[in-house]
Scaffold this motif. Structure first.
Motif, PDB file in Angstrom:
ATOM      1  N   LEU A 335       1.278  -1.050   0.156  1.00  0.00           N
ATOM      2  CA  LEU A 335      -0.020   0.437   0.193  1.00  0.00           C
ATOM      3  C   LEU A 335       0.980   1.675  -0.366  1.00  0.00           C
ATOM      4  N   PHE A 336       1.517   2.102  -1.281  1.00  0.00           N
ATOM      5  CA  PHE A 336       1.898   3.557  -0.878  1.00  0.00           C
ATOM      6  C   PHE A 336       1.020   4.335  -0.605  1.00  0.00           C
ATOM      7  N   ASP A 337       1.345   4.659  -0.295  1.00  0.00           N
ATOM      8  CA  ASP A 337       0.997   6.531   0.662  1.00  0.00           C
ATOM      9  C   ASP A 337       1.766   7.332  -0.179  1.00  0.00           C
ATOM     10  N   ASP A 338       1.181   8.195  -1.439  1.00  0.00           N
ATOM     11  CA  ASP A 338       2.067   8.992  -1.956  1.00  0.00           C
ATOM     12  C   ASP A 338       1.206   9.926  -1.699  1.00  0.00           C
ATOM     13  N   ARG A 339       1.131  10.131  -0.524  1.00  0.00           N
ATOM     14  CA  ARG A 339       0.196  11.700  -0.419  1.00  0.00           C
ATOM     15  C   ARG A 339       1.385  12.607   0.173  1.00  0.00           C
ATOM     16  N   GLU A 340       0.897  13.748   0.169  1.00  0.00           N
ATOM     17  CA  GLU A 340       1.829  14.877   0.076  1.00  0.00           C
ATOM     18  C   GLU A 340       1.028  15.402   1.809  1.00  0.00           C
ATOM     19  N   GLU A 341       1.355  14.368   2.429  1.00  0.00           N
ATOM     20  CA  GLU A 341       0.595  14.902   3.848  1.00  0.00           C
ATOM     21  C   GLU A 341       1.708  14.743   4.802  1.00  0.00           C
ATOM     22  N   ARG A 342       1.693  15.672   5.484  1.00  0.00           N
ATOM     23  CA  ARG A 342       2.685  15.742   6.740  1.00  0.00           C
ATOM     24  C   ARG A 342       2.946  13.842   7.732  1.00  0.00           C
ATOM     25  N   ALA A 343       4.197  13.888   7.988  1.00  0.00           N
ATOM     26  CA  ALA A 343       4.844  12.744   8.267  1.00  0.00           C
ATOM     27  C   ALA A 343       3.861  12.282   9.257  1.00  0.00           C
ATOM     28  N   GLY A 344       3.153  12.402  10.028  1.00  0.00           N
ATOM     29  CA  GLY A 344       2.407  12.252  11.287  1.00  0.00           C
ATOM     30  C   GLY A 344       1.693  11.726  11.037  1.00  0.00           C
ATOM     31  N   VAL A 345       1.476  12.418  10.115  1.00  0.00           N
ATOM     32  CA  VAL A 345      -0.426  11.997   9.529  1.00  0.00           C
ATOM     33  C   VAL A 345      -0.025  10.843   9.062  1.00  0.00           C
ATOM     34  N   LYS A 346       0.699  10.383   8.484  1.00  0.00           N
ATOM     35  CA  LYS A 346       1.317   9.697   7.463  1.00  0.00           C
ATOM     36  C   LYS A 346       1.362   7.650   8.359  1.00  0.00           C
ATOM     37  N   PHE A 347       2.417   8.130   9.771  1.00  0.00           N
ATOM     38  CA  PHE A 347       2.672   7.329  10.732  1.00  0.00           C
ATOM     39  C   PHE A 347       1.575   6.664  11.050  1.00  0.00           C
ATOM     40  N   ASN A 348       0.402   8.073  11.413  1.00  0.00           N
ATOM     41  CA  ASN A 348      -0.751   7.477  12.475  1.00  0.00           C
ATOM     42  C   ASN A 348      -1.143   6.160  11.554  1.00  0.00           C
ATOM     43  N   ASP A 349      -1.883   6.763  10.362  1.00  0.00           N
ATOM     44  CA  ASP A 349      -2.522   5.929   9.035  1.00  0.00           C
ATOM     45  C   ASP A 349      -1.830   4.462   8.995  1.00  0.00           C
ATOM     46  N   ALA A 350      -0.201   4.459   8.914  1.00  0.00           N
ATOM     47  CA  ALA A 350       0.650   3.383   9.261  1.00  0.00           C
ATOM     48  C   ALA A 350       0.007   2.261  10.428  1.00  0.00           C
ATOM     49  N   ASP A 351       0.009   3.135  11.407  1.00  0.00           N
ATOM     50  CA  ASP A 351      -0.548   2.628  12.209  1.00  0.00           C
ATOM     51  C   ASP A 351      -1.498   2.220  12.586  1.00  0.00           C
ATOM     52  N   LEU A 352      -2.767   2.538  12.133  1.00  0.00           N
ATOM     53  CA  LEU A 352      -3.783   2.524  12.259  1.00  0.00           C
ATOM     54  C   LEU A 352      -4.111   0.753  11.565  1.00  0.00           C
ATOM     55  N   ILE A 353      -3.931   1.532   9.974  1.00  0.00           N
ATOM     56  CA  ILE A 353      -4.303  -0.006   9.569  1.00  0.00           C
ATOM     57  C   ILE A 353      -3.464  -0.903   9.405  1.00  0.00           C
ATOM     58  N   GLY A 354      -2.221  -1.001   9.844  1.00  0.00           N
ATOM     59  CA  GLY A 354      -1.743  -2.235  10.629  1.00  0.00           C
ATOM     60  C   GLY A 354      -1.286  -2.968   9.339  1.00  0.00           C
ATOM     61  N   CYS A 355      -0.291  -2.626   8.180  1.00  0.00           N
ATOM     62  CA  CYS A 355      -0.111  -3.847   7.586  1.00  0.00           C
ATOM     63  C   CYS A 355       1.274  -4.222   8.660  1.00  0.00           C
ATOM     64  N   PRO A 356       1.759  -5.029   7.887  1.00  0.00           N
ATOM     65  CA  PRO A 356       3.025  -5.978   9.527  1.00  0.00           C
ATOM     66  C   PRO A 356       4.089  -5.145   8.800  1.00  0.00           C
ATOM     67  N   VAL A 357       4.626  -4.414   7.774  1.00  0.00           N
ATOM     68  CA  VAL A 357       5.748  -3.631   7.610  1.00  0.00           C
ATOM     69  C   VAL A 357       5.557  -2.090   7.434  1.00  0.00           C
ATOM     70  N   ARG A 358       5.781  -1.129   7.476  1.00  0.00           N
ATOM     71  CA  ARG A 358       6.075  -0.104   7.109  1.00  0.00           C
ATOM     72  C   ARG A 358       7.600   0.124   6.574  1.00  0.00           C
ATOM     73  N   ILE A 359       7.330   1.470   6.027  1.00  0.00           N
ATOM     74  CA  ILE A 359       9.352   0.988   4.855  1.00  0.00           C
ATOM     75  C   ILE A 359       8.826   3.409   4.723  1.00  0.00           C
ATOM     76  N   THR A 360       9.528   3.928   6.180  1.00  0.00           N
ATOM     77  CA  THR A 360       9.922   4.655   5.727  1.00  0.00           C
ATOM     78  C   THR A 360      11.033   6.099   4.268  1.00  0.00           C
TER      79      THR A 360
END
Ligand SMILES: [Zn+2]
Length: 397
Positions: A335-360
């Protein structure tokens, strides 16, 4: 999949109608609407679960605490609508309506002669037991039905201290409804003072404890009167002698006599089919932390949540795009979060959605050919060089 293509809507707050934490996180992470309908992300995830369920051992890979009867697999959840009897000791499991238990027979005694007694206003077992000063287990409770298929009058007897479970009765006689006053009268029974003794054209069904219970008080089929010392075999017999009564919490297990627990559950699977929406709820209920879902690898909609943090000197978005393509080519779902959003927003969404691995993908790491990798359940990031990324993921997933 790109984040925007699947139009994920996460939410800061749990819905106020949430009946469980798992449900709340599924809504907050954008899998379900508040009305419990799957969103696009939810549908995508359910389709994935459905595909996985072609493997018969699928459920065992989801790290869910389930328990099973011969026919069905259950998951405990306080909001669950299916009551299940369960033995912690031997794992006996059955829907409560069909659950058996070890019944305690009364001490044996000699059969005494029938005796008719006047019992005015004793319309209930409680009133009768109090009036005659006998324990409820020394009385016979009568229930009368009519079978739908052929209008057969069905007369049921259970011990006075127990409750009939209609689901069990229906297993043996088929669908029934309550008998009408006219049907009861026609059989020769008297409502409130009924017993199976001397009835006409009745199918008699007794709980299997009745033949072992001597000298029970039962109706005399005459308004205002009961009979002391009725005995199965001597005074009447039955076409059906089966377990017909309700098990309850604390009753002894039918297999090992350990006290049964009664649990609120949802059904995840029968022999014929999986309920993937219930499985998703069970996954969310079991696999979450304070920040969101922590779905295990085979059940998560995507293996990897890929995001970029905009840089000052380097074009991180384009590099993240390249990584997105290379991971997909390696068969890793992203799942590629390619939005131009603040990093904090993306980190929160990544934690919510719960994919096994996050790559930044960030500027600092890229300068050294690295990205940040964080397994969802770990606290710390790891730096991984781009050329070893796929290899590393294959080990993790
Ligand atoms: Zn047991």
């Amino acid at each position: 999949m790109r984040y925007r293509d699947i139009s994920i809507q996460t939410q800061r707050e749990a819905p106020n109608n949430a009946r469980s934490e798992g449900f709340a996180f599924l809504v907050r992470a954008g899998y379900l609407t508040r009305e419990n309908l799957p969103t696009q992300l939810g549908t995508y995830t359910l389709d994935r679960l459905r595909r996985l369920s072609n493997d018969p051992s699928f459920l065992s890979h989801l790290s869910l605490p389930t328990f099973s009867s011969d026919h069905e697999t259950f998951y405990t959840i306080p909001s669950g609508s299916i009551e299940v009897a369960h033995c912690e000791n031997c794992k006996y499991t059955e829907r409560l309506e069909l659950a058996r238990f070890t019944k305690a027979a009364l001490p044996p005694e000699a059969e005494l002669p029938l005796a008719k007694v006047l019992t005015p206003d004793c319309h209930t077992i409680e009133a009768l037991a109090a009036f005659l000063d006998v324990p409820k287990e020394k009385t016979a409770k009568a229930l009368m039905y009519t079978r739908l298929a052929d209008s057969q009058f069905v007369f049921v007897v259970v011990r006075g201290d127990m409750q009939l479970r209609e689901a069990k009765l229906k297993q043996h006689v088929g669908e029934v409804r309550a008998a009408t006053a006219a049907e009861i009268e026609r059989s020769g029974a008297a409502a409130g003072y009924a017993s199976p003794i001397g009835l006409k054209d009745a199918l008699i069904a007794v709980d299997d404890l009745i033949p072992q219970s001597k000298n029970l008080v039962a109706g005399a089929n005459e308004e205002g009167y009961h009979l002391r010392n009725t005995n199965y075999g001597r005074d009447y017999t039955a076409g059906i002698v089966e377990d017909l009564v309700q098990a309850k919490a604390g009753d002894p297990c039918p297999v090992c006599t350990n006290p049964l627990a009664v649990l609120s559950t949802i059904s995840l699977a029968t022999r014929k089919a999986y309920d993937v929406q219930n499985i998703l709820l069970a996954l969310a209920e079991t696999h979450h932390d304070a920040k969101g879902l922590t779905l295990p690898h085979p059940a998560a909609p995507f293996d990897v949540y890929l995001m970029h943090v905009p840089g000052k000197e380097l074009e991180t978005r384009a590099r993240a795009d390249e990584i997105y393509t290379s991971l997909q080519n390696a068969g890793i779902s992203v799942l590629f979060d390619d939005r131009e959003e603040r990093a904090g927003v993306k980190f929160n969404d990544a934690d919510l959605i719960g994919c096994p691995v996050r790559i930044t993908v960030g500027e600092k790491g890229l300068k050294e050919g690295m990205v940040e990798l964080k397994p969802r359940k770990d606290k710390e990031n790891q730096l991984v060089s781009l050329d070893r990324l796929v290899e590393k993921l294959k080990v993790l997933l």
